[in-house]
Enzyme design. Sequence first.
Site, PDB file in Angstrom:
ATOM      1  N   TYR A 470     -32.139  26.715  33.479  1.00 30.70           N
ATOM      2  CA  TYR A 470     -33.367  26.147  34.036  1.00 30.70           C
ATOM      3  C   TYR A 470     -33.621  26.747  35.417  1.00 30.70           C
ATOM      4  O   TYR A 470     -34.513  27.526  35.598  1.00 30.70           O
ATOM      5  CB  TYR A 470     -33.287  24.622  34.086  1.00 30.70           C
ATOM      6  CG  TYR A 470     -34.540  23.960  34.646  1.00 30.70           C
ATOM      7  CD1 TYR A 470     -34.571  23.469  35.950  1.00 30.70           C
ATOM      8  CD2 TYR A 470     -35.699  23.865  33.884  1.00 30.70           C
ATOM      9  CE1 TYR A 470     -35.718  22.899  36.468  1.00 30.70           C
ATOM     10  CE2 TYR A 470     -36.853  23.293  34.390  1.00 30.70           C
ATOM     11  CZ  TYR A 470     -36.852  22.812  35.695  1.00 30.70           C
ATOM     12  OH  TYR A 470     -38.004  22.255  36.208  1.00 30.70           O
ATOM     13  N   SER A 551     -40.282  25.428  30.565  1.00 30.37           N
ATOM     14  CA  SER A 551     -41.038  25.123  31.778  1.00 30.37           C
ATOM     15  C   SER A 551     -40.644  26.064  32.916  1.00 30.37           C
ATOM     16  O   SER A 551     -40.842  27.270  32.761  1.00 30.37           O
ATOM     17  CB  SER A 551     -40.829  23.653  32.140  1.00 30.37           C
ATOM     18  OG  SER A 551     -41.893  23.215  32.900  1.00 30.37           O
ATOM     19  N   ASP A 636     -50.494  20.051  26.836  1.00 24.94           N
ATOM     20  CA  ASP A 636     -49.526  20.163  27.932  1.00 24.94           C
ATOM     21  C   ASP A 636     -50.310  20.241  29.244  1.00 24.94           C
ATOM     22  O   ASP A 636     -50.869  21.287  29.587  1.00 24.94           O
ATOM     23  CB  ASP A 636     -48.652  21.414  27.761  1.00 24.94           C
ATOM     24  CG  ASP A 636     -47.542  21.448  28.831  1.00 24.94           C
ATOM     25  OD1 ASP A 636     -46.619  22.272  28.693  1.00 24.94           O
ATOM     26  OD2 ASP A 636     -47.627  20.661  29.811  1.00 24.94           O
ATOM     27  N   HIS A 675     -45.994  18.615  27.113  1.00 24.44           N
ATOM     28  CA  HIS A 675     -44.924  19.322  27.809  1.00 24.44           C
ATOM     29  C   HIS A 675     -43.560  19.036  27.192  1.00 24.44           C
ATOM     30  O   HIS A 675     -42.609  19.761  27.442  1.00 24.44           O
ATOM     31  CB  HIS A 675     -44.939  18.923  29.287  1.00 24.44           C
ATOM     32  CG  HIS A 675     -44.191  19.870  30.159  1.00 24.44           C
ATOM     33  ND1 HIS A 675     -44.470  21.228  30.206  1.00 24.44           N
ATOM     34  CD2 HIS A 675     -43.167  19.671  31.019  1.00 24.44           C
ATOM     35  CE1 HIS A 675     -43.642  21.804  31.055  1.00 24.44           C
ATOM     36  NE2 HIS A 675     -42.848  20.898  31.560  1.00 24.44           N
TER      37      HIS A 675
HETATM   38  O1  LIG Z   1     -44.675  18.532  38.497  1.00 21.67           O
HETATM   39  C1  LIG Z   1     -43.732  17.800  38.410  1.00 21.67           C
HETATM   40  N1  LIG Z   1     -42.454  18.199  38.393  1.00 21.67           N
HETATM   41  C2  LIG Z   1     -42.138  19.608  38.347  1.00 21.67           C
HETATM   42  C3  LIG Z   1     -42.364  20.135  36.954  1.00 21.67           C
HETATM   43  O2  LIG Z   1     -42.632  19.387  36.016  1.00 21.67           O
HETATM   44  N2  LIG Z   1     -42.291  21.455  36.794  1.00 21.67           N
HETATM   45  C4  LIG Z   1     -42.015  22.426  37.845  1.00 21.67           C
HETATM   46  C5  LIG Z   1     -42.303  23.762  37.213  1.00 21.67           C
HETATM   47  C6  LIG Z   1     -42.794  23.504  35.841  1.00 21.67           C
HETATM   48  C7  LIG Z   1     -42.452  22.081  35.500  1.00 21.67           C
HETATM   49  C8  LIG Z   1     -41.124  21.975  34.754  1.00 21.67           C
HETATM   50  O3  LIG Z   1     -40.205  22.717  35.069  1.00 21.67           O
HETATM   51  O4  LIG Z   1     -41.022  21.058  33.919  1.00 21.67           O
HETATM   52  O5  LIG Z   1     -43.836  16.458  38.294  1.00 21.67           O
HETATM   53  C9  LIG Z   1     -45.117  15.926  38.644  1.00 21.67           C
HETATM   54  C10 LIG Z   1     -44.806  14.864  39.616  1.00 21.67           C
HETATM   55  C11 LIG Z   1     -44.875  13.553  39.225  1.00 21.67           C
HETATM   56  C12 LIG Z   1     -44.611  12.549  40.133  1.00 21.67           C
HETATM   57  C13 LIG Z   1     -44.248  12.865  41.418  1.00 21.67           C
HETATM   58  C14 LIG Z   1     -44.141  14.200  41.772  1.00 21.67           C
HETATM   59  C15 LIG Z   1     -44.412  15.222  40.876  1.00 21.67           C
END
Ligand SMILES: O=C(NCC(=O)N1CCC[C@H]1C(=O)O)OCc1ccccc1
Length: 705
Positions: A470, A551, A636, A675
């Site tokens: 990851y 992701s 997604d 997602h």
């Molecule tokens: O974007 C994310 N997290 C990062 C995320 O989901 N990412 C970051 C990169 C792509 C994707 C993944 O790796 O799942 O969560 C949204 C969020 C919700 C509540 C408070 C703060 C943030």
Amino acid sequence: MEKLQYPEAHRDETIVDNYHGVEVSDPYRWLEDPDSEKTKAFVDAQNAITKPYLASCKAREDIHDRLKQLWDYPKYSCPARYGDKYYFYKNTGLQNQSVLYVQDTLDSEPSVFLDPNTLSEDGTVAITSSKFSEDGSIFSYGLSTSGSDWCTIHFINTETGEKYPDVLEKIKFSPITWTHDNSGIFYGCYPDQKGKTDGSETEGNRDQKLCYHVVGRPQSEDVIVVEFPEEPLWRIGAQVSDCGKWLIITPVKDCRDNLVYFTELKSGMKMNEKLQLTQVVDKLEADYEYITNDETKAIFRTNKNAPNYKLIAIDLLDYKQEKWVDLLPEHPDNVLDWACAVDGDKFAACYIEHVKNVLQLHSLTTGEKLRTFPLEVGTIVHFTGQKRYSEIFYQFKSFLIPGIIYRVDLKKDEEPQVLREIKVKNFDPSLYKTSQVFYTSKDGTNIPMFIVMKHDAVLVNSMPALLYGYGGFNVSIQPTFSVTKLVFVQHLNGVLAVANIRGGGEYGEKWHNGGRFFNKQNVFDDFQAAAGYLIENGYTSSSKLSILGASNGGLLIAACVNQRPDLFGAAIAQVGVMDMLRFHKFTIGVAWVSDYGSSDDLKHFENLLKYSPLHNVRVPENGQYPATLLLTADHDDRVVPLHSLKLIATLQHTLGKLPQQTNPLLIKIETKAGHGGGKPTMKVIEESTDILAFIVKSLDLTFKL
Ligand SMILES: O=C(NCC(=O)N1CCC[C@H]1C(=O)O)OCc1ccccc1
């Protein structure tokens, strides 16, 4: 294997962006509109070649049947007490969604409290969050459809099982926290925005408000109690304190570092106007998570001056930083992953020690350690306990243990008892072994990696390997039980490798910082070095090595394929972040700048352009790209599908017609899926079947039942 003919995709050569004087073309910009006829036609044309490819795998039927057979084991959450009842989730095995049960005692007959499988024909409606009221009389829960981050909040009377009429809309990234008079909740919602909000849109999420809802009343009467109009990107965390007297507000702008405010909740207080907040933390420079409070002494888990995290006490009536005191000092090596107040004057603390969990009990008064609970090498995947109860439950999993739920009554200072031990039919864990190795990355850093394979495996570079990673967002990839990965090990005589590469949280902030911003290349180096370790030590060879990530892990896969197309036989990138110059323009992508930086900044633009998957597809000097499968889904709204659509178009355009590119370059776009969170079991099994069938077919492996 006949060479695949890829769909022709229009290239709009007029789209050229100027980043700080550097021109960057973006010929597939038109794929950023999910609703255009051209994009829909592109999606259909891609699925039209991918589905037959995956279906042509002769072992597909066997793979699917074996996955289904192995998946069909009962899954449970820990029980938790609310009001005078116990609640727990259970999935009999192949149910699309787990069911919430209620029972009077741990031994009495459970009955169904809420079965989300009744909420849709195909299991695409999922419970994504929930919170019982203080006295357990009302259950509030969020429902999401087709895997979108959007949800609606609903309420059920726990006595009668009756649903309240009110449904809250426009909810995303929202807390649910009750006032202790059980009359209502604080929650986060977004203002109306143009166009659809079903999770297939790409618009950014801005201007979240914290509102208060009185159960039984319509949402139209709800009042905005906290807002930061000058900060449209903030998401507002909120938690009513354990004693009910305080509301802790923790705004976050991206994916790390938050502020802390609080206000007093006087009993009988009408929530009909903005709350007056007192600011405790005014710099976005660290994480602060409310754990509990003892009168005015509030306990937070933080990495402020503590890269491995620690617990501090802040007196809400004297909250200047110089008055803060450590309750649980930072451990020099181990990461404080979470803490939970239990049994009045204690707290459970869970550490990560070389990627495995350590669970301890401490005094809430002094912080001293009272006991350590014995654990194998693995992960605490769930914990339930409250200050008001002396009973705690925790569930342990590892690569070969599907789940053991322990119960401890802290009043009796007894050894943990096994409440439930999950058994999987037709699977004998004693045939396999898990080891943890440490290998050296390009810059000399030692990286841990778990390896799972049969006891009698012989290391002569002959085994198919599946390497997973990851590498970002302070996320730690700890051991867990994966049917898909175990089917790979068992039926392909495979070796599973999980590399704990930098960017994650396995060794706290130093590990996270070691893999973000201008250190992001370390993540790719660590992963490529993991592949090198597996080859040099006889586990596998490049032509038998598959890499898998989702992701941010999808970015990892696509970037490593661009950088070392010769190193891998197959690459599967699920819901990947592929356009590093434009990710911040869609839905919640702007929150990821805390790991990636933004192309709006010159230095970050130069750094991002170096590894952005979309911008680094090149014809290899010799050889070809590995068999590549991108996976995404139409709902997604965490990582919008355009990332994968633009990348596959670029891969097929740049490489698809080359005579030497005989490995497939494919994408599959799922419908009514997102997602990954809340995905129904049937769709998960279908996706796992696609992944294994792709590997078996592309690497011409033999799947032995
Ligand atoms: O974007 C994310 N997290 C990062 C995320 O989901 N990412 C970051 C990169 C792509 C994707 C993944 O790796 O799942 O969560 C949204 C969020 C919700 C509540 C408070 C703060 C943030």
